[in-house]
Write an enzyme that holds these catalytic residues in place. Structure first.
Site, PDB file in Angstrom:
ATOM      1  NE  ARG A  26     -28.568 -64.093 -16.932  1.00  0.00           N
ATOM      2  CZ  ARG A  26     -29.244 -63.652 -15.968  1.00  0.00           C
ATOM      3  NH1 ARG A  26     -30.676 -63.762 -15.411  1.00  0.00           N
ATOM      4  NH2 ARG A  26     -28.568 -63.086 -14.852  1.00  0.00           N
ATOM      5  CG  HIS A  49     -35.424 -60.412 -14.758  1.00  0.00           C
ATOM      6  ND1 HIS A  49     -35.624 -61.844 -15.395  1.00  0.00           N
ATOM      7  CD2 HIS A  49     -34.571 -60.772 -13.665  1.00  0.00           C
ATOM      8  CE1 HIS A  49     -34.797 -62.606 -14.669  1.00  0.00           C
ATOM      9  NE2 HIS A  49     -34.143 -62.089 -13.590  1.00  0.00           N
ATOM     10  CD  GLN A  55     -36.500 -62.869 -10.041  1.00  0.00           C
ATOM     11  OE1 GLN A  55     -35.347 -63.177 -10.726  1.00  0.00           O
ATOM     12  NE2 GLN A  55     -37.024 -63.192  -8.962  1.00  0.00           N
ATOM     13  CG  ASP A 108     -31.634 -56.364  -8.792  1.00  0.00           C
ATOM     14  OD1 ASP A 108     -30.823 -57.058  -8.409  1.00  0.00           O
ATOM     15  OD2 ASP A 108     -31.880 -55.991  -9.688  1.00  0.00           O
ATOM     16  CB  CYS A 165     -34.195 -60.853  -8.159  1.00  0.00           C
ATOM     17  SG  CYS A 165     -33.208 -59.204  -8.559  1.00  0.00           S
ATOM     18  NE  ARG A 225     -36.315 -66.454 -12.216  1.00  0.00           N
ATOM     19  CZ  ARG A 225     -35.143 -66.075 -12.661  1.00  0.00           C
ATOM     20  NH1 ARG A 225     -34.087 -65.825 -11.775  1.00  0.00           N
ATOM     21  NH2 ARG A 225     -35.080 -65.919 -13.956  1.00  0.00           N
TER      22      ARG A 225
END
Length: 333
Positions: free
Chosen positions: A107, A134, A137, A230, A271, A316
């Site tokens: 990440r 991503h 996700q 987001d 998210c 997740r």
């Protein structure tokens, strides 16, 4: 033979639409196994490296719990713990870690970094987030949609706000792959790039997905089954926040915009983390600077029955579990 065995998951287009659908269904299955306390140690005896350049709550927690549930040992390696790209090249680090670990999560910032890891590690590498994509996700997000609505093709998902970031681009590609109609409500300066749009249109031609990009928020949300937003400022991004907030305020998910979908069944997704109230130090600073009590989503909508943000956050973990199992597990042992 498992066609995903040994593969890295660096961006959505690494896999076919059928394989993305498989991961979503597998994640739903693994979530049920967990709820029923049925063991599923597909990675038993493995060691998993978790590389983090960026801070994290959900990604780190999800990979850690997923690895443990799968019988593996996760080892967290933060930006100050190893020499990644500092005193040692990413390629050299990849070779060292690949000789000791069975899989690597990354990440961070540059997509090139995770690509270089995958090219040199000799073990599967999973993208926990970069500035461009991503993918983990996405499995959680479309898993959430499928759990709620029972199907994916024909649904309409509207993303509002900064549509030029990693989440927006991943949503565009994944929706187009899976036959989900994808709408964007965003100012012209923050709409998806031409490069990503071209890729998405190619998938949409096969899947029947409809793509709509508009600078009018009400046009974008009309008929939407789900609204998604987001944060307005991506991690590490350097912009004038006053200008960004003024530009994006018309795309805030509030009760008026939710009603503009024309559907009482519309759900709301995020998210996370979300600036929906003043209960964080960052939120308080923003409120003082901009005289706002919320940014991309109001607290009333965030806390409403329409919100599925915490189901989405939970997902997740089974999503990441499915990705690691399918690419590095012993599913048929």
């Amino acid at each position: 033979m498992n066609p995903l065995q040994g593969k890295s998951f660096l961006k959505e287009i690494d896999f076919t639409p059928e394989q993305i659908n498989y991961l979503i269904d597998f994640a739903i299955h693994l979530d049920k196994l967990k709820a029923q306390h049925i063991p599923h140690e597909y990675l038993k005896g493995q060691n998993i490296a978790l590389l983090f350049e960026k801070t994290s709550t959900r990604t780190r927690s999800a990979f850690t719990v997923a690895a443990n549930d799968l019988g593996a040992h996760p080892e967290f390696l933060g930006k100050d713990d190893i020499q990644l790209g500092n005193k040692e090249s990413i390629a050299d680090t990849a070779k060292v870690l690949g000789s000791m670990f069975d899989g690597i999560e990354f990440r961070g910032f540059a997509q090139k970094a995770v690509e270089t890891l995958a090219e040199n590690a000799g073990v599967p590498v999973w993208n926990g987030l970069t500035d461009d994509w991503h993918p983990t996700q996405m499995i959680a997000d479309f898993m959430t949609l499928k759990q709620h609505f029972g199907t994916l093709p024909g649904l309409t998902l509207t993303y509002l706000g900064d549509a030029r970031n990693n989440v927006a681009h991943s949503l565009l590609i994944t929706a187009a792959m899976l036959g989900v109609n994808i709408h964007f409500g965003a100012p012209a300066a923050l709409q998806p790039t031409d490069e990503v749009m071209t890729k998405a249109k190619a998938y949409a031609q096969s899947s029947g997905s409809e793509i709509l990009v508009s600078d009018n928020a009400e046009t974008a949300v009309n008929g939407a089954d789900a609204l998604y937003t987001d944060v307005w400022l991506s991690m590490g991004e350097q912009v004038d926040f006053h200008e960004r907030a003024a530009l994006l305020l018309p795309y805030q998910i509030n009760q008026t915009l939710l009603a503009a979908t024309g559907k009482k069944s519309t759900i709301v997704m995020h998210c996370l983390p979300a600036f929906h109230d003043l209960k964080t130090t960052t939120g308080q600073k923003i409120a003082a600077a901009l005289n706002l009590t919320a940014l991309e989503i109001t607290d009333a909508v965030f806390q409403s029955d329409a919100s599925v943000v915490f189901t989405q956050a939970h997902n997740r973990m089974p999503a990441i579990k499915a990705i690691m199992s399918a690419t590095n597990g012993h599913l048929f042992a």
